[in-house]
Every structure is written in C-alpha cells, then in structure tokens.
Enzyme design. Sequence first.
Site, PDB file in Angstrom:
ATOM      1  CD  GLU A 170      -0.097  -3.611 -13.016  1.00  0.00           C
ATOM      2  OE1 GLU A 170      -1.255  -3.160 -12.798  1.00  0.00           O
ATOM      3  OE2 GLU A 170       0.501  -4.348 -12.209  1.00  0.00           O
ATOM      4  CG  HIS A 171      -1.923  -5.989 -16.459  1.00  0.00           C
ATOM      5  ND1 HIS A 171      -2.291  -5.425 -15.258  1.00  0.00           N
ATOM      6  CD2 HIS A 171      -1.104  -7.024 -16.167  1.00  0.00           C
ATOM      7  CE1 HIS A 171      -1.717  -6.116 -14.271  1.00  0.00           C
ATOM      8  NE2 HIS A 171      -0.989  -7.080 -14.783  1.00  0.00           N
ATOM      9  CG  ASP A 197      -3.002 -11.569 -13.266  1.00  0.00           C
ATOM     10  OD1 ASP A 197      -2.222 -10.658 -13.602  1.00  0.00           O
ATOM     11  OD2 ASP A 197      -4.236 -11.421 -13.180  1.00  0.00           O
ATOM     12  CG  ASN A 249      -0.189  -0.032   2.531  1.00  0.00           C
ATOM     13  OD1 ASN A 249       0.967   0.382   2.602  1.00  0.00           O
ATOM     14  ND2 ASN A 249      -0.837  -0.516   3.576  1.00  0.00           N
ATOM     15  CG  HIS A 286      42.028  12.585 -14.071  1.00  0.00           C
ATOM     16  ND1 HIS A 286      41.932  13.059 -12.778  1.00  0.00           N
ATOM     17  CD2 HIS A 286      40.875  11.893 -14.290  1.00  0.00           C
ATOM     18  CE1 HIS A 286      40.783  12.665 -12.260  1.00  0.00           C
ATOM     19  NE2 HIS A 286      40.114  11.952 -13.150  1.00  0.00           N
ATOM     20  CG  HIS A 301      -6.482  -7.103  -8.923  1.00  0.00           C
ATOM     21  ND1 HIS A 301      -5.823  -8.069  -8.224  1.00  0.00           N
ATOM     22  CD2 HIS A 301      -6.310  -7.409 -10.236  1.00  0.00           C
ATOM     23  CE1 HIS A 301      -5.271  -8.925  -9.062  1.00  0.00           C
ATOM     24  NE2 HIS A 301      -5.558  -8.562 -10.288  1.00  0.00           N
ATOM     25  CB  SER A 305      -3.691  -3.839 -10.264  1.00  0.00           C
ATOM     26  OG  SER A 305      -3.338  -4.633 -11.366  1.00  0.00           O
ATOM     27  CD  GLN A 365      -6.315  -4.825 -13.462  1.00  0.00           C
ATOM     28  OE1 GLN A 365      -5.631  -5.599 -14.117  1.00  0.00           O
ATOM     29  NE2 GLN A 365      -5.978  -4.463 -12.240  1.00  0.00           N
TER      30      GLN A 365
END
Lengths: 432, 432
Positions: free
Chosen positions: A324-325, A358, A211, A417, A260, A235, A257
């Site tokens: 996301e998907h 999934d 969360n 250097h 969820h 999601s 979806q």
Amino acid sequence: MEQYRLADLTAPDVRKLCQRNPLEDESILETCRLVFKDVRSRGDQAVREYTARFDRVELSQFEVTPEEWQSAEQSLDPSVVCSLEKAASNISKFHAEQLGKSEEVQVQEGVLCWRERRPIDPVGLYIPGGNAVLPSSVLMLGIPAKLAGCETVLLCVPPRSDGSVAPEVLVAAAIAGVGRVFKIGGAQAVAAMALGTETVPAVAKILGPGNRWVQTAKLLGMFHGVAIDMVAGPSEVLVVADAAADPRLVASDLIAQAEHGSDSQAILVSTSEATITETLREVERQLADLPRREYAGHALNASYAILTENLDQAFEFSNSYAPEHLILHLSEPRRHLGQIRSAGSVFLGPWSPEVAGDYASGTNHTLPTSGLARSFSGVSVDSFLKKMTVQELSQEGLSGLRPVLETLASVEGLEGHRRAVEMRFEKAGRER
Amino acid sequence: MEQYRLADLTAPDVRKLCQRNPLEDESILETCRLVFKDVRSRGDQAVREYTARFDRVELSQFEVTPEEWQSAEQSLDPSVVCSLEKAASNISKFHAEQLGKSEEVQVQEGVLCWRERRPIDPVGLYIPGGNAVLPSSVLMLGIPAKLAGCETVLLCVPPRSDGSVAPEVLVAAAIAGVGRVFKIGGAQAVAAMALGTETVPAVAKILGPGNRWVQTAKLLGMFHGVAIDMVAGPSEVLVVADAAADPRLVASDLIAQAEHGSDSQAILVSTSEATITETLREVERQLADLPRREYAGHALNASYAILTENLDQAFEFSNSYAPEHLILHLSEPRRHLGQIRSAGSVFLGPWSPEVAGDYASGTNHTLPTSGLARSFSGVSVDSFLKKMTVQELSQEGLSGLRPVLETLASVEGLEGHRRAVEMRFEKAGRER
C-alpha cells in the site's frame, strides 16, 4: 520482526511472505447476506435493530441534525480546524489536476470520437468509528467527490456509545462539502446505502475503509448493482533502505505504520545488514514509550525484514508484495521509480515520511492494500467519475467504415447489424 | 413493444421500467462457489471435468497450440482478416489517446506530488463462445491491454463441440497481440484465471462479457483479491427520437440491438407520437425476414416505447434508465450532450448507428449494462492501468506541513505518526 535473507528463500517462501489474509470468510459473508435481506425488507427498522445490537446504541434518528453540526464546529480547537482546512486545501490542489479534459480523436475522415466525463451521483462514503476518530479519511473521500461534481454525497459513520459523532469528523465533512451524515456503521450502513431505506437514499457507488464486515458488505453491494472503490484490508508499509539510510528514521516509519492496528504490516527490505540490525534495535527503543505500543508491538511481531544482495532484488520483492505504502530510504530514490511496478503510494527520500501522505501532502490515503496495488489505484477524482464515449459520424465517415462493418456483422452472424448500415445508404440513394 | 405516455407514469412505474434483473441468484452463486473450491483444490483436473460437463468436450490440453494458431490464419477469407485489421487500427487510434501523461503538482513549496501509470499484469480476458463467434470483443479487450503495456495477456474462450476455437477469434487475438488462448469457458475459466492452475497462470484482473455464471464468478473472484472490469448483463439500447427522425433507421437500430439475444432491451423514447407509431410499424416490417427474428422478436416484446412531452423529459427518463447504448435520432444531437448524465456510449445523429461503435468507430463496445452506466465507464486503456501516487518532499516542504501533520496526528491519537515527523527535524538540528 523475523529476519530473512532473500537468497535463502524459495519462490513459495516469497509467495507466502507476500500473502495477506484473503477476505472470503463464510460466516462473515452469511452475516452480511442476512443484513442485506433484512434491510431490504424492513428498511430503517432493521438498521435500527442492528445498530442497537452491534453498536449498542438506540437511535430514533440516524441523520446528524443541524444542531449537531453547529455544536461540532463550536467544540473544536481552532488549530484543529485550521489544520483540517490546510490539509483540505492541499488535497484539493493535487486532486484538481486529475480533472484533465479528454481530446476528440478523428479516427478516420468523418469519424469523430471522444470521452465525456460525468460525476457518479449519488455517492456514499463510509468512515470507521468506534475508538477511531478519522477526520482525515473524510477529507480524502469527500474532496475528490465534490471536485468530480457529485451533487449528493452522503457519509455513514458508526455512532459513538453516547449516540454522537466525533466533532472532528463533522467539521471535516463540512470542510469537504459533504452535506448529509448518518450515524450508521458496519454492514448495515453499507446495506442501507446500497438498497436505500426510508431515510437513507440508495447510492450508485460506495467508497471507504472499514473492517471485514464492511468490506464484505461492499462486495455484496456489487451483486445489487452498486459500484465500490475496492476492498480495503489492514494498512501496510514496505520500506526499501540502503546502507546510507538513517535507522532512526526507518524505524519511525515502520512504527508509524504498525501503530495503526495489530493487523498492520511493516516490512523492511534492505541491501545492508547493518541497516537492518540497527533499525530493529531502534524499533525496540522507540516502541518503549509509545502510547499504542501494544498494537504496534503485535503488528511488528508479525512483520519481517529481508536482506537482499542488491536493489534490483529489493524492488523485485517489493513488486511481488505490492505494498500500500512504499518508502524509499535511498540516496537517489527518484532514479529507482521506473523499477516500481506495483504500489499504492510512493514516498521518496528521508523528507517524505508516509505521515505526509496520510494527512496533507495532497495525495489520497485511501489506497489498495493486501496486494491489490497490483490491479487497483488509490481513490482519486477518477473514482467519482465515469467516462462515456461519444461518436459522431458523417455520411462520408460511415461510408468509409461500411465494408468493415458489413464484413464483421456477417462473420458474427448479425444480419440486423448489417442492414442497419445498409439502410442508411439506401435512404441516401433515394434522396439523391 | 408496450407503449407508454410518460405523463401517465408514476415515479414507481418509471423505476420499474428502468429495473433490470439483479444478478443475485442463490443457485448460481452456490454453483460458482463450488467451482472455485474445486478448482482451488484440484486445479486442471477440476477444469477438465467441468468442461466435459458444461461444454460436453473432453480436452487433454486447454491451451491453443501453434498449429491451431497457424491453421486459423490460413482458413480465413482475406476480407475478414482485412476488416479485423482495419477495426483494430481504429480501436488503437482512439484508445491511444487515453494514455495521456499525469502532471507533477507542486502542492506547496517543496511538496511535489504526481501519479505514475503502470500496467496491470498479468490480465485475463474472457470471450463467450458456444454459438457466438465474437472476434470484435477480442479486439475490444486485447488492444487496450497491449496499449496499456500489459505483458502477459491471456484469453479464455469456451471450446466448440469439436474442441476447437473459431478461427476468427484466434486471428483477432493474433492481431490484438494476445499471446495465449485457453479453451475454457464459464465459471471454471474465471476460477482458473483467478486462482491459477498447473497450466493457467493466476491473473491480477479479469475482464470481459459472459453469461450470469461468468459474471457471478467474476464477483467471487473479487473475494480472492482479483480485480474485474464490471458485471455485464444483457445488451441494451435506448433511442431518443424527435419528429424529424426517420422511422426506418430508428427501427433498424432497435432491431440491431434486439437480435443480440432474447434478453436484450431496445427502448424508444420520443416526443412524437407519429415517430413512435411509424417506428413500431417499421419494426414489424423489418423483422419479417430477419434471420434472428426469433431472438429479436422476443426481445422487442419485452421492450417498450415512451412518449414524452419534450426532450427534457426524454433525457430525464434516459438518465434514469442509464442505457448501455444511447442513440440520438435528433436534428441537433450535439446540442443535447450536456443533458446526458449516464450512458455507456452515445451515438449522435442518423449517420452514427450503434453498429459503428460495435465494430470499428474506435470506441470500445465493452460497456456498462443494467443501469451500471450510472457508476461505471466502458473498458478503456484505464481498465488495464493503475496509477500510483508519488510524493517527494524537501526539508522545507516537510517543515511547511509540520504543524498540520502534528495536529492531525494528535487528533487521531497516533503519537508514532507525530514522532516520525518530529524525529526528522531533531536529526536536522543535530547535523546543523
């Protein structure tokens, strides 16, 4: 679900539709900073108090004992164990390919460079608990960690109200090879893994969903030198569907979806008005007897459908949203792959529901949300590896680079250097 | 440089020696939060005010104009341009190898999964300015960005006191293909790129070195959904040297590191007391006429040398320290590669000074510092790419996964997930 016609939307409208809640929340940040301070100064005792307060469980010991591991295994239905093992096998198979070797590059004569992979060690995984039982997430994080070669992999999961951990989670941990499980949740779990306590070892990287407190705590961990996978939000799915799509299947994907959680988003983008109308009707029908219809209904109310004039427009919107998907309910889905610029995971055609990814197609379900697919990949074996570069020069190789090195050192005003190069050749001159 | 014998050190001593300054600093964090708030609400005007305050320059326009680009190119010595081009060519060559393709994996019959690479777009690069002129860092960030295929690459660099940008930086930007340069520095540059203003486009990822304000602002950017490369601290080197090492060369490498700034660290770990003694004597000698001896001397005072009983111990210490740069002044350096668990970039043998990697061996010099080499890789083409997973299942493929998917959906209490699979077969049944 609200319905829009893309042609009627202005650029700011589109931006607003693509906007998810930003994470920054002063009060959550303050809480998390307090938790970090407390865990740093009082270790396990602080973790114990936060667990009593937030999880309402008094625990004398956080780590899952050998007896708890054993009884978890015995309590599960064999079909569940078998399904977890089958999913694990597919996840392993897909992720093992990601271990590919780096090639040596001869950049110029005598200048050899390459990258060496090394596991990140130790790593800490976080799995949400409470009402949710998420053995699949244990597999998705644990398997790539072990494939990468991480030796110490710990997992934190909030204790249930009786002080236990769901047996499915423990069995999944055993299958994935995760050796140590701690019954700690929330920001205090992240703080414990970031800073270390008497019983929880400090880790180099923390991964996993959770969360807003967990995610904010992960970001705070970065201030303390701990790496994280990414910030995970609610999601979400975006479905692109044409006139040939089956509204029943599209609806089932949107609902899978939405169930969820009430903050999930399920977006439909279609070139066909009929597909949209029928899908929304199907959604209502399928919601009626869904056990989690309250969550799903709430999520779908905050979601929307967009009608576009053609698929180019549909993909343009999808790229702005960066889902996301992304499910392509199209007659020739593969043809459109090149048009996708940002998505976590893509599902091609009606036989590739998100549910496959999934659980068991083998791809990882820990994916970038909230538009982070613009800049983040999902979890993979790469998430548990770092690559160090190596260079091996011969005298000839350094000699070939010498003019460039000396010029650039001078430009940057770094005489030391320049001398570090020059001195090597003085020595060679002396020895010749 | 302080000297220790590893055998005399306790575990907490070693931890303390490996500890660098943590980033968390309440006052810097507060300043950066204020800058973000201000830039969000007042855009360019806020950036203008911070630039006047922090950089003491009044700018009406931030973006470098075509005239400025042109005059930069004309003002540079051809040998500098040529060196930048040669360095760019080597960096390109090494980084191009990182573009390798992902293989399709047939996870099981009818289940095909793979990863597709996509550039992150737009990206924002940050280069420090002020006293430093760092064209090499422009190449190190710009080249992998363009190789990855990023179309919009912007660069922010603090303006000099006359409101200009060093021509070397602009020419390096032109060579790398960075199209837009803004004269903005510090936290306000990061805020402008993270949030967007009237003239600066918002980016999806911010990369590059910078001071504590810049790094803290990058972390804050993550709260706003912007990705970052990593948090960069002061530069550092660890040299592992055996009795065969040349103390002059070891000393030159320590000094080249130390001259970066007074907060740099240069650590020597050796199995030979003589090597340590002679190297420290050489360091004194070489410091005497170094232009930046004040920085270098300060840095070396805060650095140390450790005597170990054998190379195993030396690498154990090095792994705990997790250095940004690791130089092996050993007779058979390659043999020990397997013992290195954490380092940003490794330099094998006396002909591979760090300076080679700083400029032109081809590897990237944007590397993890402060122990982050435990969990981070340096910048590479990967830093500018994300990989989305794709899955394509046939009816047979989904059918093979079906029992696993349905069992796991039931375990996780997600009936909608179960139905999304089931419904596909109902349809197939109807159509048969």
